[in-house]
Design an enzyme around this catalytic site. Sequence first.
Site, short mmCIF file in Angstrom:
data_model
loop_
_atom_site.label_atom_id
_atom_site.label_comp_id
_atom_site.label_asym_id
_atom_site.label_seq_id
_atom_site.Cartn_x
_atom_site.Cartn_y
_atom_site.Cartn_z
N GLY A 181 32.70 -16.95 39.05
CA GLY A 181 31.33 -16.69 38.57
C GLY A 181 30.70 -17.95 38.02
N VAL A 200 24.97 -19.27 34.93
CA VAL A 200 24.79 -20.12 33.74
C VAL A 200 26.05 -20.24 32.88
CG1 VAL A 200 23.45 -20.37 31.61
CG2 VAL A 200 22.38 -19.43 33.63
N THR A 260 28.86 -16.10 46.12
CA THR A 260 27.94 -16.80 47.01
C THR A 260 28.35 -18.28 47.03
OG1 THR A 260 26.24 -15.25 46.34
CG2 THR A 260 25.48 -17.26 47.45
N SER A 268 30.44 -16.06 22.65
CA SER A 268 29.06 -16.12 22.14
C SER A 268 28.62 -17.56 21.96
CB SER A 268 28.95 -15.41 20.79
OG SER A 268 27.63 -15.58 20.29
N LYS A 272 32.79 -8.54 19.98
CA LYS A 272 31.63 -9.24 20.55
C LYS A 272 30.41 -8.32 20.59
CE LYS A 272 29.22 -12.41 22.79
NZ LYS A 272 28.08 -11.84 23.42
N HIS A 332 29.11 -8.12 17.13
CA HIS A 332 28.44 -9.41 16.88
C HIS A 332 27.00 -9.34 17.40
CE1 HIS A 332 26.94 -13.18 18.58
NE2 HIS A 332 27.55 -13.82 17.60
N ASN A 333 26.85 -8.86 18.63
CA ASN A 333 25.51 -8.78 19.22
C ASN A 333 24.64 -7.78 18.48
OD1 ASN A 333 26.71 -10.50 21.05
ND2 ASN A 333 25.73 -9.57 22.82
N GLU A 362 23.40 -9.46 15.58
CA GLU A 362 22.38 -10.41 16.08
C GLU A 362 21.02 -9.70 16.25
OE1 GLU A 362 23.83 -12.70 19.51
OE2 GLU A 362 21.94 -12.24 20.51
N ARG A 386 13.08 -2.75 19.36
CA ARG A 386 12.95 -3.37 20.69
C ARG A 386 12.42 -2.36 21.70
NH1 ARG A 386 17.42 -7.98 22.25
NH2 ARG A 386 17.65 -8.86 20.18
P1 NBP Z 1 24.92 -13.08 35.23
O1 NBP Z 1 25.22 -12.01 34.27
O2 NBP Z 1 23.52 -13.26 35.68
O3 NBP Z 1 25.85 -12.84 36.55
C1 NBP Z 1 25.75 -13.69 37.66
C2 NBP Z 1 27.13 -13.92 38.24
O4 NBP Z 1 27.73 -12.67 38.62
C3 NBP Z 1 27.04 -14.75 39.51
O5 NBP Z 1 28.15 -15.60 39.58
C4 NBP Z 1 27.08 -13.67 40.59
O6 NBP Z 1 27.54 -14.14 41.83
C5 NBP Z 1 28.09 -12.75 39.99
N1 NBP Z 1 28.13 -11.45 40.66
C6 NBP Z 1 27.22 -10.45 40.71
BR1 NBP Z 1 25.55 -10.53 39.97
N2 NBP Z 1 27.62 -9.40 41.40
C7 NBP Z 1 28.84 -9.71 41.84
C8 NBP Z 1 29.80 -9.01 42.61
N3 NBP Z 1 29.55 -7.78 43.03
N4 NBP Z 1 30.97 -9.63 42.89
C9 NBP Z 1 31.20 -10.88 42.43
N5 NBP Z 1 30.33 -11.60 41.68
C10 NBP Z 1 29.17 -11.01 41.38
O7 NBP Z 1 25.49 -14.51 34.72
P2 NBP Z 1 25.50 -15.16 33.26
O8 NBP Z 1 24.17 -15.06 32.59
O9 NBP Z 1 26.14 -16.49 33.45
O10 NBP Z 1 26.48 -14.20 32.44
C11 NBP Z 1 27.84 -13.99 32.81
C12 NBP Z 1 28.45 -13.01 31.82
O11 NBP Z 1 28.41 -13.60 30.49
C13 NBP Z 1 27.70 -11.69 31.68
O12 NBP Z 1 28.61 -10.66 31.40
C14 NBP Z 1 26.80 -11.90 30.48
O13 NBP Z 1 26.43 -10.70 29.86
C15 NBP Z 1 27.71 -12.74 29.59
N6 NBP Z 1 27.03 -13.57 28.60
C16 NBP Z 1 25.88 -14.21 28.89
C17 NBP Z 1 25.26 -15.00 27.94
C18 NBP Z 1 23.99 -15.73 28.26
O14 NBP Z 1 23.44 -16.34 27.33
N7 NBP Z 1 23.54 -15.74 29.51
C19 NBP Z 1 25.84 -15.16 26.68
C20 NBP Z 1 27.05 -14.54 26.41
C21 NBP Z 1 27.64 -13.74 27.38
P3 NBP Z 1 26.47 -14.55 42.99
O15 NBP Z 1 26.13 -15.96 42.71
O16 NBP Z 1 27.24 -14.34 44.23
O17 NBP Z 1 25.28 -13.62 42.85
#
Ligand code: NBP
Length: 467
Positions: free
Chosen positions: A12, A15, A37, A132, A186, A189-190, A193, A289
């Site tokens: 994955g 970001v 992908t 986090s 976690k 925590h949220n 938040e 919200r």
């Molecule tokens: P996203 O939550 O937007 O997920 C995108 C990723 O999931 C991509 O790598 C995508 O692959 C993959 N993916 C999806 Br969508 N469907 C899939 C499937 N069926 N099989 C395999 N891979 C799949 O990414 P993120 O914002 O980096 O967050 C990742 C995790 O971290 C989430 O659980 C999020 O809640 C958590 N989180 C995020 C933050 C933040 O600030 N963003 C903070 C703390 C925790 P692809 O490229 O092939 O579509």
Amino acid sequence: MSDEKARIGLVGLAVMGANLALNIAEKGFGIAVYNRTAARVDTFMQQAGPLAEAITPCTRPEDLVAAIQPPRAIILMVKAGAPVDETIAALLPHLSPGDMLIDAGNADFNDTRRRAAALREKGFAYLGMGVSGGEDGARHGPSIMVGGPAGNYEMIRDVVEAIAARYRGDPCAAHLGPDGAGHFVKTVHNGIEYADMQLIAEAYGLLRANQTAARLSEVFANWNAGPLNSYLIEITAKVLSVTDPQSGQPMLDVIVDAAGQKGTGRWTVIEALKLGQSPSTIEAAVAARSWSADRGARDTGQGLFGAPPAGAGPLEADLESALLAARIIAYGQGFALLSAASEQFDWSLDLARVAEIWRAGCIIRSGLLDDIATAFRGTIPHDELAFAPAFAEWLQRTVPALRRVVAHAVQEGQPVPAMSAALSWFDTMRRARGTANLIQAQRDFFGAHGFARLDAPGTAHHGDWPA
Ligand code: NBP
């Protein structure tokens, strides 16, 4: 790209995953990466610069598994929910007994418990790892909350501690308990938040009528130098200082007032209710919200009833103390929920350690957390943070200001759902004899549910109610 087998794998590369992978590579651990992908893998390797040397890019799950030293540890950083199950299913045929998967996304802890049980039966370990700190935290040091088998955590502990934030040298990472413990912590925590952000938004709402955004930025910056010192107050000051290049207006003034939510606040409230808890400041924040998102209804409401005219705001000093009081109560409600879950699921959560690993790296990091850790290392009556001597003293000093601010807001028609929830909780908990005697009487009247008497043992007394 390294020829040696990688120490750890990661699936994955959005970001969070990309930044966590770079953090791991930078700390000197070889890492193999895979993304559903393939194009994302190429883009990531281009971004990696000199760190690419420590990274093995893979475009198939089997290649990822083959690239990692056994017993393998693979971090999943994909979208929470079905994508996690699909990723596990894609990896499973290629794993060997003893390998472990580590879900580092924002999973529902119930899913983590389910997945852990299913994988344990197949001979694999499953860890739920809350991370986090957003994008910047993932890259330079997040707060990390781990649940799962302790022995497996020991196998990856050096990596986890190396990439975590540090508070005065202490890594903000810990193994907190089995299966879903890390993801539950976690989630809470949220939830905290959400409450803290709502409290800050309410303070902004009370001040903004009579102040420019630039002046408000100064107010928050000043607060950040005092007992409210925290990441969320700090970024609020920064947000308020930004001008929109398109309109020349303060950036905040052009942003639609409808808040997004991905679910962790709601999960906190749902799990709390299941455990017989009510973290009312978090509930208020989730509700606020949801109400914010219903812009059409609010437009109609304003047309019907009129928005109250802007009056003079409360004193800034009162607002600072009010925020502190409400923040203490919100944190206390979050920790009470952790305590209830720990008892229910037999996790033996170390609440002081939870507070310690939130002191740096995470979104709710604040000066208060060090004091909370100290309080939980001592004895707290009823495990209620507000009753710890240091916090009881702070509340004695700050609640009068919270009361003045809430009274002022109510009088002016300004919504302060989280502040008033905090105050009502305080006023309920300071009163030994409440009003539930009437509720018990009503329940007995219409349903013969029985009640306990103050002057006799037993819980099945009945009233001689008129027909
Ligand atoms: P996203 O939550 O937007 O997920 C995108 C990723 O999931 C991509 O790598 C995508 O692959 C993959 N993916 C999806 Br969508 N469907 C899939 C499937 N069926 N099989 C395999 N891979 C799949 O990414 P993120 O914002 O980096 O967050 C990742 C995790 O971290 C989430 O659980 C999020 O809640 C958590 N989180 C995020 C933050 C933040 O600030 N963003 C903070 C703390 C925790 P692809 O490229 O092939 O579509």
